[in-house]
Each structure stands twice: as C-alpha cells, then as structure tokens.
Design an enzyme around this catalytic site. Structure first.
Site, PDB file in Angstrom:
ATOM      1  N   GLU A 147     -15.176  90.873  63.570  1.00  0.00           N
ATOM      2  CA  GLU A 147     -15.518  92.285  64.458  1.00  0.00           C
ATOM      3  C   GLU A 147     -14.770  93.308  63.975  1.00  0.00           C
ATOM      4  O   GLU A 147     -13.547  93.421  64.253  1.00  0.00           O
ATOM      5  CB  GLU A 147     -15.501  91.830  65.919  1.00  0.00           C
ATOM      6  CG  GLU A 147     -16.004  93.026  66.969  1.00  0.00           C
ATOM      7  CD  GLU A 147     -15.433  93.178  68.212  1.00  0.00           C
ATOM      8  OE1 GLU A 147     -15.946  93.737  69.019  1.00  0.00           O
ATOM      9  OE2 GLU A 147     -14.188  92.636  68.336  1.00  0.00           O
ATOM     10  N   ASP A 179     -12.427  88.068  66.783  1.00  0.00           N
ATOM     11  CA  ASP A 179     -12.348  89.441  68.086  1.00  0.00           C
ATOM     12  C   ASP A 179     -11.245  90.324  67.668  1.00  0.00           C
ATOM     13  O   ASP A 179     -10.367  90.103  67.058  1.00  0.00           O
ATOM     14  CB  ASP A 179     -12.029  88.803  69.648  1.00  0.00           C
ATOM     15  CG  ASP A 179     -12.047  89.937  70.478  1.00  0.00           C
ATOM     16  OD1 ASP A 179     -13.383  90.416  70.466  1.00  0.00           O
ATOM     17  OD2 ASP A 179     -11.261  90.111  71.139  1.00  0.00           O
TER      18      ASP A 179
HETATM   19  O1  TEU Z   1     -14.324  94.225  71.773  1.00  0.00           O
HETATM   20  C1  TEU Z   1     -13.660  94.874  71.027  1.00  0.00           C
HETATM   21  C2  TEU Z   1     -13.867  96.171  71.122  1.00  0.00           C
HETATM   22  O2  TEU Z   1     -13.084  97.053  70.516  1.00  0.00           O
HETATM   23  C3  TEU Z   1     -14.797  96.623  71.952  1.00  0.00           C
HETATM   24  O3  TEU Z   1     -14.217  96.924  73.161  1.00  0.00           O
HETATM   25  C4  TEU Z   1     -15.351  97.700  71.378  1.00  0.00           C
HETATM   26  O4  TEU Z   1     -14.873  99.117  71.143  1.00  0.00           O
HETATM   27  C5  TEU Z   1     -16.657  98.365  72.330  1.00  0.00           C
HETATM   28  O5  TEU Z   1     -17.121  97.354  73.078  1.00  0.00           O
HETATM   29  C6  TEU Z   1     -17.705  98.920  71.540  1.00  0.00           C
HETATM   30  O6  TEU Z   1     -18.831  99.242  72.274  1.00  0.00           O
HETATM   31  C7  TEU Z   1     -14.105  92.819  71.866  1.00  0.00           C
HETATM   32  C8  TEU Z   1     -15.130  92.031  72.613  1.00  0.00           C
HETATM   33  O7  TEU Z   1     -16.473  92.091  71.935  1.00  0.00           O
HETATM   34  C9  TEU Z   1     -15.234  92.441  73.984  1.00  0.00           C
HETATM   35  O8  TEU Z   1     -16.191  91.879  74.713  1.00  0.00           O
HETATM   36  C10 TEU Z   1     -13.915  92.351  74.626  1.00  0.00           C
HETATM   37  O9  TEU Z   1     -14.008  92.995  75.852  1.00  0.00           O
HETATM   38  C11 TEU Z   1     -12.680  93.035  73.658  1.00  0.00           C
HETATM   39  O10 TEU Z   1     -12.839  92.503  72.405  1.00  0.00           O
HETATM   40  C12 TEU Z   1     -11.498  92.493  74.370  1.00  0.00           C
HETATM   41  O11 TEU Z   1     -11.213  91.071  73.677  1.00  0.00           O
END
Ligand code: TEU
Length: 540
Positions: free
Chosen positions: A269, A211
């Site tokens: 990610e 993540d």
């Molecule tokens: O997402 C990380 C993140 O940067 C996202 O918020 C992104 O910028 C955005 O969703 C793009 O549309 C991850 C996870 O996938 C997310 O579900 C979590 O809420 C977040 O980390 C926090 O852990």
C-alpha cells in the site's frame, strides 16, 4: 513479460478484497468471519476472481478493525480463530483461489504484549526501544515531542503515566492512539516480522498486502512538519511522517524472506504520488506489486482518467513491473458514490470496471463492487471509524463503504447474518441489490461483472502488457491493449466506436453508438487489417 501464461500468477490476476467484518457472518454475532468467507467461496468462484486479499483478521482489540494487531500470528476469535483460517486456505486452494493476507508492520495494537511491557518497564528500557517513546517539549515535558498529527486527526503523540504514577514520556502513533508505531531501527522488530511472514507462508498463504508500506522508517530526530496542511486520511509526498528512504532496507529484508516461497506475492500500500519515488518500492529486491491509487482518486473525467492511466503505466514501467488498478477500497470509499451516485454513478462504475479490467496488470475488486453498492449515509451514533472521534466529529470516516454485503431476502440483514443486529446497519433499499436477486437477472451489475471477468479470463485478446491510445474525441478514451480495444465515453454525446467486433458493452448501444457513461470492449478485426496491410501481426 510476454505471454500471460509465462508471467507469475499475480501479474495479471484479479484480486477480490474481502473486508471480513462485512462479507458474511457464519455464527450470528452480526460481524462477518472467516467461515462466512468459506461458505461463500463457490460464489467467488462463480464470480471469477483469482485471489482474495483479506483485510486484517489477526488478534486485535479492533480499535481500527484489525489494523491494531495484538498478536500477528493468531486469528482473532471474532473471525473464527486459526482453525478457520486453515479451513479457508484449504477450501480456497481446492477451488484454485489464492489467499493473500494483510500485514501491518508499521504499528501494533497498544494491547500487544510488547507495548504492555514497554509501559511497565519505564523510560530507557529495552522494551520501550521497540516503539518510539520521547520526552515532551515545554515545561515538565507537557507538550508533544513534535508537531506531527495523526492521520485520523489530533496529535500523533500520547503521553503515558509512568510506573511511578507520574505523567512521563510520549509515544508516537501516526494513526489511532491504540496503534503505537514500531521503532524499525530496532532489529528485534524485523526479526519478529520475519517470524510472522514465515508463520503464514508455511500455512499456505500466497502473499501479503503490506499496510502503509511507505511508513515504518522515520526521519532521524523526528523533525516538525513544515506546515500542517494535510487533510485527514491523506498526506502529501513531502510529509516527513512517510516515505523515508530507510524504508527500502525494510522491504529488501521482507523480500529476502518471501523469496524462499517463490510463488508468493507482496503488494504494498504505497501512498506516494511521484512516479519515480513510487517505483523505488518496486525495485527487483523490494515489493512485487504496489497499489497505485491514481485511478481511485480520479474523477470520472476523460482527462483525469487518461492522466491517471498514463502515470500508473509510466510508474510501473520504471521497474518493468505489472501495473495495478483499483477504484474502490475500505479507505477511499465506493466508486458508485464518487462518480455521482444513483444511476449515473452506477453506469460510470460499470464502465470503469471495464476500463480497469482491460488494462494490463493486476486489478483489485472491493467486495460489493460487483453488486454496484454505493456508500451508505450512516447516522452519527453508529459510526465506528476512529477518525470520527479523533476529528472532533468533523470527519465522518470510512464506515460508509464498510456496510455488510446483502446476500438474499427482502429485509436487512439480507442473509449476511442470522442476527438483525449487524455491526453497521444495512439500508432497506439494498433489497434490490442482493446477490440472490442479481444472480437471477442477466442485466444486473453482478451478471455484468461475471461476464466481463469471464471474457478477461477466457479470451486471448487480453494478453497485452502495454497500451496504445487510439484517436478519440477529447471527452472519451479509446485504447488498445493486446488485441483488445476498450472505449469509454465520459462525455455527453454518443460516441462512434472504432472498427472491431463488439465483445460487450456496459450498457446497450444506441443506434450503434456508445452512450455517455458507458464502455465497450471490441476485438481487433484482423481480417480487415490484413486486407489493408498483409504483413501486420497481432501485437502483445
Ligand atoms: O491505511 C493507511 C493510510 O495511510 C490511509 O489512512 C490513507 O492515508 C487514507 O485512508 C487514504 O484515504 C491503512 C489501511 O488501509 C487503513 O484502513 C488503516 O486504518 C491504516 O492503514 C492504519 O493501519
């Protein structure tokens, strides 16, 4: 990389993303769980996926549905506890399905014992040094230490009440206030992550989706953001909150541990747009795979899709790693809706599934994508994504793509749970989209996914590691990969297909032509090619 069978398992794998809250509920509490996944493994086998990516299932108060981890080395009772994870790993492996877990190294839950200890210990303590605590600006430190905003809206800082009862330091949280950012300059933070990596790898998991892999490292001095021009849930490359070069040392550390388990994969990610910067995460001693979100961000438009594909391939080729393809996930929403909704959105989604699965590399299917589910318009009172509250009710957040899956029957909860009180309400019109109904219908989206996944798995044509664009009208895409040709009609007129044997199309052809919003797979006709050029050989 040459023959598919010589590549590591993940290089050409189809990953299926399970959002565990919404997949299947085994105990009737209205929330999906790991035994629900176990009970549906035969379905996933039938669908034809190689590996699962489970969104977080570790112990959590669920402020961000598991992305706020209170204990990274245990499974939350809501999801069935550690024993359920052990059952899932064993049962998935028995069916030849790999299991990858979400790993959340950027932050913990505010309920994590480290954070609770930090609150209790006060300023300057070793416990506080595991997080990012700072004094405030302005009179009596009443203003946040810098101007950073949370990705979910509002300031990225929250002020704590010190053990003496007075307002005191502020802590950084790039996401919800329940998700304090860890201080990655503190070596204890990595030591603990190593324990977590080994804990799960020893229990047989096949890898991790990491993540916010572009997070973790923060710029020294935590300088202000130049301009706060980022929309919520998004950020740009030059944003000081993310993608600091020091993050690469962290990935090298992670890789050194994971290398002790030679079949395991790490998938980052990586919300980094620039190809060169993105590729830095895929250097041989960093991540194995990285999510590239260009395809998920492209409209259903031939130029945009071509650009997304070319850039994804170009970025992956910098370090000669397999590209990855994804059009939907639990953050970005469902592609049926993004492509226009209704029948058109569904037609385009089916066509794009064929594009994604024809491309070289690894593909990610988000649970429900195989059913053609759209996003759901949910009423205000059921919204749960922290973004809704933190944005002052201006940004609805991501709940609409997280609604539980419809399995069977004619009324909600459609076999998802024995309770009608599901954690998000399920729309009555999903009666037509249940797994049960779609399995019986050879024309359904589910039957279509089964067919294309079966072809991708069984046919030798899908062995390419590069693509060549073939001539096409501007509003269409035609490319060759291995011995496969994929054509996508993103225009308004029927498209004449290139020579080749038609394997499958996402909708019926009309007078031998590919209708708008449709894709087709063809195999190269070697007999006709050899007649023209006797020395031609299949290309890999
Ligand atoms: O997402 C990380 C993140 O940067 C996202 O918020 C992104 O910028 C955005 O969703 C793009 O549309 C991850 C996870 O996938 C997310 O579900 C979590 O809420 C977040 O980390 C926090 O852990």
């Amino acid at each position: 990389m040459d023959r598919v069978e010589d590549r590591p398992w993940w290089a050409h794998a189809v990953f299926y993303q399970v959002y565990p809250r919404s997949f299947a509920d085994s105990n009737g509490d209205g929330v999906g769980d790991l035994d629900g996944v176990v009970a549906r493994l035969d379905y996933l086998k039938l669908l034809g996926v190689d590996a699962l990516w489970l969104n977080p299932v570790t112990v959590s108060p669920m402020a961000d549905h598991g992305y706020d981890v209170a204990d990274p080395r245990d499974i939350d009772p809501l999801f069935g506890g550690l024993a359920a994870a052990e059952r899932l790993i064993a049962e998935a492996h028995r069916r030849g399905i790999k299991i990858t877990m979400d790993l959340v190294p950027n932050h913990t839950s505010s309920q994590h014992q480290w954070f609770q200890a930090a609150l209790a210990a006060g300023p300057g303590s070793a416990a506080r040094d595991r997080y990012i605590f700072r004094g405030g600006r302005g009179p009596r430190g009443s203003k946040p230490p810098n101007n950073w905003e949370s990705v979910f809206g509002g300031p990225a800082w929250t002020r704590v009440v010190e053990p003496d009862g007075n307002p005191g330091q502020w802590y950084l949280h790039l996401f919800d206030a329940e998700q304090p950012d860890l201080n990655w300059d503190n070596p204890e933070v990595f030591d603990d992550l190593e324990k977590t990596l080994r804990f799960w790898l020893e229990r047989g998991v096949d890898g991790f989706r990491i993540d916010v892999a572009h997070g973790m490292a923060k710029p020294p001095g935590l300088p202000d953001m130049e301009s706060v021009d980022n929309r919520l849930l998004r950020h740009k490359d030059r944003d000081p909150r993310f993608n600091h070069p020091n993050v690469h040392a962290i990935h090298r550390h992670i890789r050194a541990v994971v290398n002790d388990y030679p079949d395991a994969v790490t998938i980052g990610e990586i919300w980094v747009h620039d190809n060169t910067r993105w590729a830095e995460y895929l250097r041989p001693d960093e991540l194995h795979l990285g999510f590239n979100f260009r395809l998920a961000q492209a409209e259903f438009d031939a130029d945009e899709l071509r650009d997304a594909i070319e850039n994804t391939l170009a970025a992956a080729s910098i370090e000669d790693v397999p590209p990855t393809w994804t059009v939907a996930n639990h953050d970005v929403g469902r592609e049926v809706t993004r492509y226009g909704g209704g029948q058109v959105g569904l037609d385009r989604a089916r066509a794009m599934a064929m594009v994604m699965l024809a491309l070289p590399g690894a593909a990610f299917i988000y649970n429900g994508q195989e059913l053609g589910l759209p996003d759901v318009d949910l009423p205000d009172e059921v919204l749960q994504d922290p973004t809704w509250e933190r944005s002052g009710h201006t940004e609805r957040g991501r709940d609409g793509c997280r609604v539980p899956l419809p399995w069977s029957g004619d009324t909600p909860p459609f076999g998802f749970s024995s309770s009608s009180d599901t954690w998000l309400p399920m729309p009555a019109e999903w009666a037509a989209l249940t797994v049960e109904k779609q399995l019986r219908d050879s024309e359904s989206t589910l039957s279509f996914f089964r067919r294309i996944l079966q072809l991708r798995r069984a046919r030798s044509e899908f062995s390419g590691s590069r693509i060549d664009w073939l001539p096409s009208p501007r509003d269409a895409l035609i490319f060759r990969s291995g011995d496969l040709i994929c054509a996508l009609n993103a225009g308004h007129r029927p498209l004449t297909l290139p020579d080749g044997e038609l394997l499958v199309a996402s909708a019926d052809l009309a007078d031998g032509k590919l209708p708008p919003n449709t894709a087709a797979w063809l195999t190269l006709c070697w007999s006709s090619i050899r007649r023209l050029c006797p020395t031609a050989r299949p290309m890999r």
